[in-house]
Design an enzyme around this catalytic site. Structure first.
Site, PDB file in Angstrom:
ATOM      1  N   HIS A   1       0.860  -1.185   0.000  1.00 13.28           N
ATOM      2  CA  HIS A   1       0.000   0.000   0.000  1.00 13.28           C
ATOM      3  C   HIS A   1       0.899   1.238   0.000  1.00 13.28           C
ATOM      4  O   HIS A   1       1.987   1.224   0.589  1.00 13.28           O
ATOM      5  CB  HIS A   1      -0.901  -0.017   1.243  1.00 13.28           C
TER       6      HIS A   1
ATOM      7  N   GLU B   1      -4.223   2.631  -7.216  1.00 15.28           N
ATOM      8  CA  GLU B   1      -4.614   3.636  -6.233  1.00 15.28           C
ATOM      9  C   GLU B   1      -3.772   4.901  -6.430  1.00 15.28           C
ATOM     10  O   GLU B   1      -2.681   5.021  -5.831  1.00 15.28           O
ATOM     11  CB  GLU B   1      -4.379   3.108  -4.815  1.00 15.28           C
TER      12      GLU B   1
HETATM   13  P1  PGA Z   1      -9.701   5.889   0.631  1.00  9.75           P
HETATM   14  O1  PGA Z   1      -8.397   4.974   0.743  1.00  9.75           O
HETATM   15  O2  PGA Z   1     -10.851   5.011   0.247  1.00  9.75           O
HETATM   16  O3  PGA Z   1      -9.805   6.481   1.997  1.00  9.75           O
HETATM   17  O4  PGA Z   1      -9.414   6.933  -0.399  1.00  9.75           O
HETATM   18  C1  PGA Z   1      -8.076   3.998  -0.166  1.00  9.75           C
HETATM   19  C2  PGA Z   1      -6.808   3.365   0.300  1.00  9.75           C
HETATM   20  O5  PGA Z   1      -5.954   4.022   0.909  1.00  9.75           O
HETATM   21  O6  PGA Z   1      -6.604   2.173   0.141  1.00  9.75           O
END
Ligand code: PGA
Length: 225
Positions: free
Chosen positions: A95, A150
């Site tokens: 992540h 992401e």
């Molecule tokens: P969010 O986070 O849905 O708060 O934007 C996604 C993530 O960090 O995996």
């Protein structure tokens, strides 16, 4: 065609008691039949939820938010893939918060993915740009599990990437790693989830720590078509 997935990444949120209530509330929703739900709570909650899911025979999968890069050894604070395998089916790896806050490099991410696969955990590798996909391909040319696209600007900002752009990035990722299933994460909420779930190249979404709030999450999943 397999069902699309929704990953709930609680990050640091949630206590055992809150998690038990969350599972009972979410499990009642008929909409769960339409997708595969993967809940990723903190490590401390995994065992309780694993028992609960088994006892009640719930159609909910468990994921961890990280795994040690070492199979075994003396590494204070780390959780081995062997230990996780007893409790979880999935594991989030790389992540952007781990890459940024804990210095996880592409090499460490690949090492964790490798170990996860060897211990029958399904990795969900988070990437924020195509460069990280190319690095993964170099280190693990046959990678064939999940990639969560992401973009940094979208995480926790309320400024999600457009579903069309996310779909086109998924297409680019599949041109590099044809067998991976790409999901989108970054400010997914009840208003936009249906748009991502509908995209051809996206196999699901990842919702961040707001997913630990049961009312927020119920709203989100009730809007999946
Ligand atoms: P969010 O986070 O849905 O708060 O934007 C996604 C993530 O960090 O995996």
């Amino acid at each position: 065609m397999s069902k699309k997935i929704i990953v709930a990444n609680w990050k640091e949120k949630g206590t055992i008691e809150e998690a038990q209530k969350w599972i009972y509330s979410v499990a009642k929703e008929k909409v769960l039949l339409n997708f595969q739900l993967v809940v990723c709570p903190p490590f401390t909650i995994l065992a309780t939820l694993a028992q609960l899911i088994k006892k009640e025979n719930l159609q909910i999968s468990l994921g961890a938010q990280d795994v040690s890069q070492f199979h075994e050894g003396k590494h204070t604070g780390e959780v081995s893939p062997d230990a996780l395998q007893e409790l979880a089916t999935f594991v989030i790896v790389g992540h952007s918060e781990r890459r940024k806050d804990f210095g996880e490099t592409n090499e460490i991410v690949a090492q964790k993915v490798n170990l996860a696969i060897r211990h029958n955990l399904i990795p969900i590798v988070c990437i924020s740009d195509i460069g990280q996909v190319l690095a993964l391909k170099t280190l693990l040319p046959n990678f064939s599990h999940f990639i969560a696209y992401e973009p940094l600007f979208a995480i926790g900002s309320g400024q999600a990437d457009t579903p069309e752009n996310a779909d086109s990035i998924a297409c680019q990722i599949n041109a590099i790693l044809p067998r991976v299933q790409v999901i989108y994460g970054g400010s997914v909420d009840s208003k936009n989830i249906a748009l991502y779930m509908r995209q051809k190249n996206l196999k699901g979404v990842l919702v961040g720590d707001r997913s630990a709030d049961v009312n927020f999450f119920l709203e989100v999943i009730r809007n999946v078509e």
